[in-house]
Design a protein around this motif. Sequence first.
Motif, PDB file in Angstrom:
ATOM      1  N   ASP A   1     -20.876  44.008  -4.304  1.00  0.00           N
ATOM      2  CA  ASP A   1     -20.363  45.039  -5.211  1.00  0.00           C
ATOM      3  C   ASP A   1     -21.051  46.381  -4.962  1.00  0.00           C
ATOM      4  O   ASP A   1     -20.390  47.428  -4.922  1.00  0.00           O
ATOM      5  N   ALA A   2     -22.372  46.352  -4.794  1.00  0.00           N
ATOM      6  CA  ALA A   2     -23.105  47.594  -4.554  1.00  0.00           C
ATOM      7  C   ALA A   2     -22.724  48.197  -3.208  1.00  0.00           C
ATOM      8  O   ALA A   2     -22.597  49.420  -3.071  1.00  0.00           O
ATOM      9  N   SER A   3     -22.507  47.349  -2.209  1.00  0.00           N
ATOM     10  CA  SER A   3     -22.104  47.832  -0.886  1.00  0.00           C
ATOM     11  C   SER A   3     -20.744  48.509  -0.952  1.00  0.00           C
ATOM     12  O   SER A   3     -20.554  49.614  -0.420  1.00  0.00           O
ATOM     13  N   GLU A   4     -19.802  47.852  -1.610  1.00  0.00           N
ATOM     14  CA  GLU A   4     -18.459  48.415  -1.701  1.00  0.00           C
ATOM     15  C   GLU A   4     -18.463  49.724  -2.489  1.00  0.00           C
ATOM     16  O   GLU A   4     -17.755  50.672  -2.142  1.00  0.00           O
ATOM     17  N   PHE A   5     -19.272  49.797  -3.533  1.00  0.00           N
ATOM     18  CA  PHE A   5     -19.362  51.026  -4.330  1.00  0.00           C
ATOM     19  C   PHE A   5     -19.894  52.179  -3.481  1.00  0.00           C
ATOM     20  O   PHE A   5     -19.341  53.288  -3.513  1.00  0.00           O
TER      21      PHE A   5
ATOM     22  N   GLY B   1     -12.156  34.313  -1.600  1.00  0.00           N
ATOM     23  CA  GLY B   1     -10.827  33.754  -1.818  1.00  0.00           C
ATOM     24  C   GLY B   1      -9.700  34.692  -1.434  1.00  0.00           C
ATOM     25  O   GLY B   1      -9.913  35.849  -1.064  1.00  0.00           O
ATOM     26  N   GLU B   2      -8.496  34.167  -1.512  1.00  0.00           N
ATOM     27  CA  GLU B   2      -7.312  34.972  -1.235  1.00  0.00           C
ATOM     28  C   GLU B   2      -7.205  36.101  -2.255  1.00  0.00           C
ATOM     29  O   GLU B   2      -7.515  35.939  -3.425  1.00  0.00           O
ATOM     30  N   ARG B   3      -6.733  37.260  -1.793  1.00  0.00           N
ATOM     31  CA  ARG B   3      -6.569  38.398  -2.693  1.00  0.00           C
ATOM     32  C   ARG B   3      -5.486  39.319  -2.155  1.00  0.00           C
ATOM     33  O   ARG B   3      -5.167  39.298  -0.975  1.00  0.00           O
ATOM     34  N   MET B   4      -4.936  40.132  -3.050  1.00  0.00           N
ATOM     35  CA  MET B   4      -3.949  41.118  -2.646  1.00  0.00           C
ATOM     36  C   MET B   4      -4.659  42.266  -1.944  1.00  0.00           C
ATOM     37  O   MET B   4      -5.678  42.764  -2.411  1.00  0.00           O
ATOM     38  N   GLY B   5      -4.128  42.692  -0.809  1.00  0.00           N
ATOM     39  CA  GLY B   5      -4.722  43.798  -0.087  1.00  0.00           C
ATOM     40  C   GLY B   5      -5.885  43.359   0.776  1.00  0.00           C
ATOM     41  O   GLY B   5      -6.439  42.277   0.636  1.00  0.00           O
ATOM     42  N   LYS B   6      -6.299  44.230   1.665  1.00  0.00           N
ATOM     43  CA  LYS B   6      -7.376  43.944   2.610  1.00  0.00           C
ATOM     44  C   LYS B   6      -8.738  44.201   1.974  1.00  0.00           C
ATOM     45  O   LYS B   6      -8.924  45.169   1.253  1.00  0.00           O
ATOM     46  N   ARG B   7      -9.693  43.322   2.250  1.00  0.00           N
ATOM     47  CA  ARG B   7     -11.054  43.533   1.781  1.00  0.00           C
ATOM     48  C   ARG B   7     -11.707  44.671   2.558  1.00  0.00           C
ATOM     49  O   ARG B   7     -11.527  44.784   3.760  1.00  0.00           O
ATOM     50  N   LYS B   8     -12.467  45.490   1.861  1.00  0.00           N
ATOM     51  CA  LYS B   8     -13.230  46.537   2.547  1.00  0.00           C
ATOM     52  C   LYS B   8     -14.364  45.914   3.362  1.00  0.00           C
ATOM     53  O   LYS B   8     -14.711  46.376   4.440  1.00  0.00           O
ATOM     54  N   LEU B   9     -14.933  44.816   2.821  1.00  0.00           N
ATOM     55  CA  LEU B   9     -16.046  44.136   3.473  1.00  0.00           C
ATOM     56  C   LEU B   9     -15.609  42.733   3.881  1.00  0.00           C
ATOM     57  O   LEU B   9     -15.217  41.930   3.031  1.00  0.00           O
TER      58      LEU B   9
ATOM     59  N   LEU C   1     -24.058  46.306   3.134  1.00  0.00           N
ATOM     60  CA  LEU C   1     -24.924  47.425   3.484  1.00  0.00           C
ATOM     61  C   LEU C   1     -26.375  46.996   3.300  1.00  0.00           C
ATOM     62  O   LEU C   1     -26.683  46.192   2.424  1.00  0.00           O
ATOM     63  N   MET C   2     -27.241  47.538   4.133  1.00  0.00           N
ATOM     64  CA  MET C   2     -28.670  47.260   4.014  1.00  0.00           C
ATOM     65  C   MET C   2     -29.450  48.557   4.017  1.00  0.00           C
ATOM     66  O   MET C   2     -29.254  49.406   4.878  1.00  0.00           O
ATOM     67  N   ASP C   3     -30.325  48.701   3.014  1.00  0.00           N
ATOM     68  CA  ASP C   3     -31.324  49.759   3.030  1.00  0.00           C
ATOM     69  C   ASP C   3     -32.455  49.234   3.899  1.00  0.00           C
ATOM     70  O   ASP C   3     -33.064  48.205   3.590  1.00  0.00           O
ATOM     71  N   ARG C   4     -32.754  49.909   4.981  1.00  0.00           N
ATOM     72  CA  ARG C   4     -33.666  49.380   5.999  1.00  0.00           C
ATOM     73  C   ARG C   4     -35.064  49.066   5.475  1.00  0.00           C
ATOM     74  O   ARG C   4     -35.807  48.310   6.099  1.00  0.00           O
TER      75      ARG C   4
END
Length: 241
Positions: A106-110, A64-72, A95-98
């Motif tokens: 959430d885990a990717s952004e963290f 959805g719409e949000r303030m600021g740019k998404r990292k992902l 992110l993917m662990d191969r």
Amino acid sequence: MVQITPLDGSESSIDNAAKFMVDAFWLQSPQQLIQDADDSSEISDSAKASLVNIQADDLMGKYGERMGKRKLDALILTAMEGEEIQGMVTIEVRLMDREKDILSADASEFRLTQAVASLGPKQRREYKDALVIDIANQLLPPDVTAVCSLSNLCVSPTARRKGIAGKLCSEAERVAKEELGFEEMFLRVEATNEAAKTLYETKLGYEYVFDVESATALRVDGSAGSFVEVDGDIVVLKKKI
């Protein structure tokens, strides 16, 4: 005539997508996803409304719409016929662990935030507007990489077997390549979902990458109007785009 268009992320558009997803995917999927009922007719209107509210909150947080740019990067594509949604699919950069799994948003952004935060002030400024794939390749271990992930593919029961799923996936792959800069599309599918695996592998050209045993899947608790977590094996697939 069905048109494939990106959702604008407004509250009303997310609400419509949530209603469609609950009806077409969770309650009428070819794969039985309701734990305590044989079909959706046994689920009360209040329980359905609760499911829609939960789904809308999840979609709003991710797309959805949000303030600021998404990292992902993340977006929803819909197959529209007039004013009616006939199908939808979502795209997310993760992110993917191969050797393990595609991480949650959430885990990717963290992981990305922590990687940049560990740098000195000058280096952090250099990565302020960097692409996720560059941060992953330069700051994270070699077995962790940024991927574009396809998920939540669903088509209205009245519009199935008309090629809509294929059109949605084709447009998602175009967006991933031309707009997001990825050369492969990844997805996760439950190992027991034979219909979905046949679609992806036989018709759309996806190939096996690895299994994820005892992963978390979701099911509908129809009496409570909620989603519950269950254990299930997952297959990760990919396609060159």
